[in-house]
Design a protein around this motif. Structure first.
Motif, PDB file in Angstrom:
ATOM      1  N   ILE A  82       0.854  -1.181   0.000  1.00 22.54           N
ATOM      2  CA  ILE A  82       0.000   0.000   0.000  1.00 22.54           C
ATOM      3  C   ILE A  82       0.894   1.236   0.000  1.00 22.54           C
ATOM      4  O   ILE A  82       2.063   1.187   0.397  1.00 22.54           O
ATOM      5  N   VAL A  83       0.325   2.328  -0.456  1.00 21.03           N
ATOM      6  CA  VAL A  83       1.018   3.610  -0.462  1.00 21.03           C
ATOM      7  C   VAL A  83       0.114   4.598   0.261  1.00 21.03           C
ATOM      8  O   VAL A  83      -1.037   4.780  -0.128  1.00 21.03           O
ATOM      9  N   LEU A  84       0.650   5.199   1.321  1.00 17.33           N
ATOM     10  CA  LEU A  84      -0.115   6.213   2.042  1.00 17.33           C
ATOM     11  C   LEU A  84       0.351   7.584   1.592  1.00 17.33           C
ATOM     12  O   LEU A  84       1.546   7.893   1.648  1.00 17.33           O
ATOM     13  N   LEU A  85      -0.606   8.370   1.132  1.00 19.12           N
ATOM     14  CA  LEU A  85      -0.317   9.720   0.668  1.00 19.12           C
ATOM     15  C   LEU A  85      -0.775  10.732   1.708  1.00 19.12           C
ATOM     16  O   LEU A  85      -1.798  10.542   2.372  1.00 19.12           O
ATOM     17  N   ARG A  86      -0.020  11.826   1.789  1.00 21.50           N
ATOM     18  CA  ARG A  86      -0.402  12.947   2.646  1.00 21.50           C
ATOM     19  C   ARG A  86      -0.090  14.221   1.870  1.00 21.50           C
ATOM     20  O   ARG A  86       1.049  14.455   1.497  1.00 21.50           O
ATOM     21  N   ASP A  87      -1.118  15.011   1.646  1.00 22.45           N
ATOM     22  CA  ASP A  87      -0.969  16.246   0.867  1.00 22.45           C
ATOM     23  C   ASP A  87      -0.322  15.978  -0.493  1.00 22.45           C
ATOM     24  O   ASP A  87       0.508  16.742  -0.969  1.00 22.45           O
ATOM     25  N   GLY A  88      -0.714  14.855  -1.102  1.00 22.84           N
ATOM     26  CA  GLY A  88      -0.234  14.517  -2.438  1.00 22.84           C
ATOM     27  C   GLY A  88       1.163  13.943  -2.491  1.00 22.84           C
ATOM     28  O   GLY A  88       1.687  13.676  -3.576  1.00 22.84           O
ATOM     29  N   LYS A  89       1.792  13.708  -1.345  1.00 22.12           N
ATOM     30  CA  LYS A  89       3.142  13.155  -1.304  1.00 22.12           C
ATOM     31  C   LYS A  89       3.125  11.809  -0.588  1.00 22.12           C
ATOM     32  O   LYS A  89       2.342  11.601   0.341  1.00 22.12           O
TER      33      LYS A  89
END
Length: 170
Positions: free
Chosen positions: A7-14
């Protein structure tokens, strides 16, 4: 078949962190990842690190302290006095059996403020370091509001977060 291998967790598009779901759950690199994964969410308790002579403890702002496992203490040399958020997942609490505890597991006495039975598990709200925290216990581990319960907390699995940077401290 698993739902996701990675999985990839994004925060503010990063990208905040990527990897196997269990890896992110058990070894988050940031407070955001630690708080995002898990239900109920991780308990975050403000504290100060105290290190001396190869030992380390987290001292809560409202009083009380928990001594960290010796393997963890070795990684924290030079961090004496650092403010941290102590992340304890609800699953890392259990009812203390009264017998000897394994290394890194400590006993903690608390009062059950709120009891939420779900069938096989009971979510119990307690105070730790003056903060409401949820402990996930067996169905019959606590029976009434106001009951004093002795818990075991697995400090081998706590997450220490630097509140200024949001990064997990090794």
């Amino acid at each position: 078949m698993t739902l996701a291998d990675r999985i990839v967790l994004l925060r503010d598009g990063k990208i905040e962190q990527q990897g196997a779901p269990l890896e992110l759950f058990e070894q988050p690199r940031t407070g955001f990842v630690a708080g995002f994964l898990g239900s109920p969410s991780i308990n975050l308790v403000p504290a100060t690190l105290k290190t001396s002579g190869g030992c380390a403890a987290v001292v809560f702002q409202s009083g009380g302290a928990l001594t960290l496992p010796s393997a963890r203490a070795k990684l924290l040399t030079g961090a004496d006095g650092q403010e941290v958020l102590v992340g304890i997942r609800p699953q890392h609490f259990s009812r203390a059996s009264g017998g000897p505890l394994r290394d890194g597991v400590v006993s903690y006495s608390a009062v059950a403020d709120l009891i939420q039975p779900t069938g096989t598990r009971t979510f119990t709200t307690i105070k730790i370091g003056g903060v409401d925290a949820v402990a996930e216990l067996q169905a019959h581990d606590v029976s009434s509001h106001g009951e004093r319960i002795d818990l075991a907390i697995d400090l081998n699995r706590v997450v220490l977060i630097d509140p200024a940077s949001g990064l997990v401290i090794s």
